[in-house]
Scaffold this motif. Structure first.
Motif, PDB file in Angstrom:
ATOM      1  N   ALA A 161       0.618  -1.176  -0.146  1.00  0.00           N
ATOM      2  CA  ALA A 161       0.190  -0.080   0.003  1.00  0.00           C
ATOM      3  C   ALA A 161       0.797   1.411   0.047  1.00  0.00           C
ATOM      4  O   ALA A 161       0.315   2.127  -0.407  1.00  0.00           O
ATOM      5  CB  ALA A 161      -0.967  -0.238   1.117  1.00  0.00           C
ATOM      6  N   TYR A 162       2.122   1.000   0.246  1.00  0.00           N
ATOM      7  CA  TYR A 162       2.969   2.290   0.515  1.00  0.00           C
ATOM      8  C   TYR A 162       4.190   2.282  -0.535  1.00  0.00           C
ATOM      9  O   TYR A 162       4.847   3.497  -0.952  1.00  0.00           O
ATOM     10  CB  TYR A 162       3.541   2.387   1.889  1.00  0.00           C
ATOM     11  N   ALA A 163       4.417   1.217  -1.089  1.00  0.00           N
ATOM     12  CA  ALA A 163       5.926   0.984  -1.529  1.00  0.00           C
ATOM     13  C   ALA A 163       6.015   2.285  -2.814  1.00  0.00           C
ATOM     14  O   ALA A 163       7.318   2.802  -3.066  1.00  0.00           O
ATOM     15  CB  ALA A 163       6.170  -0.419  -2.033  1.00  0.00           C
ATOM     16  N   HIS A 164       4.938   2.213  -3.531  1.00  0.00           N
ATOM     17  CA  HIS A 164       5.143   3.114  -4.677  1.00  0.00           C
ATOM     18  C   HIS A 164       4.341   4.368  -4.704  1.00  0.00           C
ATOM     19  O   HIS A 164       4.061   4.955  -5.901  1.00  0.00           O
ATOM     20  CB  HIS A 164       4.999   2.315  -6.190  1.00  0.00           C
ATOM     21  N   GLU A 165       3.902   4.703  -3.758  1.00  0.00           N
ATOM     22  CA  GLU A 165       2.748   5.790  -3.510  1.00  0.00           C
ATOM     23  C   GLU A 165       3.539   7.117  -3.399  1.00  0.00           C
ATOM     24  O   GLU A 165       4.631   7.011  -2.325  1.00  0.00           O
ATOM     25  CB  GLU A 165       1.875   5.734  -2.362  1.00  0.00           C
ATOM     26  N   ARG A 166       3.240   8.283  -3.977  1.00  0.00           N
ATOM     27  CA  ARG A 166       4.360   9.219  -4.068  1.00  0.00           C
ATOM     28  C   ARG A 166       4.492   9.846  -2.789  1.00  0.00           C
ATOM     29  O   ARG A 166       5.514  10.022  -2.220  1.00  0.00           O
ATOM     30  CB  ARG A 166       3.773  10.541  -5.219  1.00  0.00           C
ATOM     31  N   THR A 173      11.546   5.141   2.389  1.00  0.00           N
ATOM     32  CA  THR A 173      13.129   5.109   2.389  1.00  0.00           C
ATOM     33  C   THR A 173      13.708   5.343   3.696  1.00  0.00           C
ATOM     34  O   THR A 173      14.666   4.403   3.907  1.00  0.00           O
ATOM     35  CB  THR A 173      13.507   6.406   1.261  1.00  0.00           C
ATOM     36  N   TYR A 174      12.850   6.137   4.538  1.00  0.00           N
ATOM     37  CA  TYR A 174      13.517   6.260   5.845  1.00  0.00           C
ATOM     38  C   TYR A 174      13.363   4.971   6.525  1.00  0.00           C
ATOM     39  O   TYR A 174      14.063   4.417   7.317  1.00  0.00           O
ATOM     40  CB  TYR A 174      12.675   7.138   6.595  1.00  0.00           C
ATOM     41  N   LEU A 175      12.320   4.215   6.148  1.00  0.00           N
ATOM     42  CA  LEU A 175      11.883   2.720   7.033  1.00  0.00           C
ATOM     43  C   LEU A 175      12.839   1.787   6.721  1.00  0.00           C
ATOM     44  O   LEU A 175      13.397   1.011   7.494  1.00  0.00           O
ATOM     45  CB  LEU A 175      10.648   2.244   6.460  1.00  0.00           C
ATOM     46  N   ALA A 176      13.395   1.784   5.398  1.00  0.00           N
ATOM     47  CA  ALA A 176      14.566   0.826   4.886  1.00  0.00           C
ATOM     48  C   ALA A 176      15.778   1.307   5.450  1.00  0.00           C
ATOM     49  O   ALA A 176      16.630   0.345   5.912  1.00  0.00           O
ATOM     50  CB  ALA A 176      14.586   0.938   3.254  1.00  0.00           C
ATOM     51  N   ALA A 196       8.471  -9.364  -4.215  1.00  0.00           N
ATOM     52  CA  ALA A 196       7.187 -10.156  -4.417  1.00  0.00           C
ATOM     53  C   ALA A 196       6.053  -9.253  -4.425  1.00  0.00           C
ATOM     54  O   ALA A 196       4.991  -9.670  -4.456  1.00  0.00           O
ATOM     55  CB  ALA A 196       7.193 -11.214  -3.263  1.00  0.00           C
ATOM     56  N   LEU A 197       6.303  -8.001  -4.483  1.00  0.00           N
ATOM     57  CA  LEU A 197       5.002  -7.215  -4.682  1.00  0.00           C
ATOM     58  C   LEU A 197       4.006  -7.247  -5.757  1.00  0.00           C
ATOM     59  O   LEU A 197       2.984  -7.008  -5.700  1.00  0.00           O
ATOM     60  CB  LEU A 197       5.491  -5.651  -4.447  1.00  0.00           C
ATOM     61  N   ARG A 207       9.538  -1.501 -11.346  1.00  0.00           N
ATOM     62  CA  ARG A 207       9.366  -0.689 -10.054  1.00  0.00           C
ATOM     63  C   ARG A 207       9.779  -1.462  -8.733  1.00  0.00           C
ATOM     64  O   ARG A 207      10.680  -0.771  -7.842  1.00  0.00           O
ATOM     65  CB  ARG A 207       8.078  -0.145  -9.853  1.00  0.00           C
ATOM     66  N   ASP A 208       9.463  -2.617  -8.504  1.00  0.00           N
ATOM     67  CA  ASP A 208       9.572  -3.246  -7.390  1.00  0.00           C
ATOM     68  C   ASP A 208      11.074  -3.384  -7.478  1.00  0.00           C
ATOM     69  O   ASP A 208      11.926  -3.394  -6.309  1.00  0.00           O
ATOM     70  CB  ASP A 208       8.802  -4.719  -7.341  1.00  0.00           C
TER      71      ASP A 208
END
Length: 219
Positions: A161-166, A173-176, A196-197, A207-208
């Motif tokens: 739900a968050y990976a590619h939302e602008r 990025t902070y999470l990673a 696996a997204l 993108r993944d």
């Protein structure tokens, strides 16, 4: 700051930044955006209240601030949220952290005032309605990443739900960066989840794959 006549709103981030970046470089640590932001946030919430004779924000109370930051990003409301939204978000976070069915409204109001006194939040206005906002969007995004990490760990959210939302780009990025610095095992799982997204048109856009590669490079 008072000796050179700096306004507190200008002096605070300058003091925080100087305290934040120097220990990182002196220790020879890898300086990521997340590491710098954590140091700045810690300085803001711990040192500044002491300087002003205020109340230091505890871990439980910081989690409420992180939940509020997440709510701000989710609403796309970096320009500020109304008081009822801020209080509701704080109350929900306190209930989760204490496994309670309810929370004292006065405590939520006091905590909101504490966040304002610490400089973590500032108060503005739109059409005569008070709004509460974070001093800088980067602070909000970093704190939101802490809440997102908590939600993913607890199974209350999915990375998809968050990976590619602008609006969540810097938050993720902070999470990673936080995950990579603290737990390489969890970072590997995050990498695997990203691969696996199966995002739409992944075979064409990659993108993944590109997101996972960027995280590996940062870690």
């Amino acid at each position: 700051a008072s000796q050179v006549g700096l306004h507190p709103h200008l002096a605070l981030p300058l003091i925080a930044a100087s305290l934040a970046i120097r220990p990182l470089s002196d220790e020879g640590a890898i300086v990521t955006k997340a590491a710098i932001m954590e140091r700045i946030v810690a300085t803001q919430l711990d040192e500044w209240p002491r300087i002003n004779g205020g109340k230091t924000i505890r871990k439980e109370e910081r989690s409420a601030l992180e939940a509020l930051a997440f709510e701000v990003i989710a609403r796309g409301a970096l320009s500020g949220v109304k008081r009822e939204v801020a209080v509701s978000s704080i109350a929900s976070a306190l209930r989760r952290s204490r496994s309670l069915n309810g929370s004292d409204p006065r405590e939520c109001d006091e905590l909101l005032a504490c966040f304002l006194a610490s400089g973590a939040l500032i108060q503005g206005e739109a059409s005569g309605v008070p709004l509460y906002m974070f001093r800088h969007s980067a602070w909000c995004e970093y704190l939101a990443s802490c809440e997102l990490e908590r939600m993913l760990t607890a199974g209350r959210a999915e990375l998809r739900a968050y990976a590619h939302e602008r609006r969540w780009c810097d938050v993720v990025t902070y999470l990673a960066e936080r995950t990579s610095a603290r737990d390489q095992g969890r970072m590997r799982r995050l990498y695997e989840q990203t691969m696996a997204l199966q995002s739409p048109y992944e075979s064409l856009l990659w993108r993944d794959y590109l997101l996972a590669v960027r995280w590996v490079a940062q870690g």
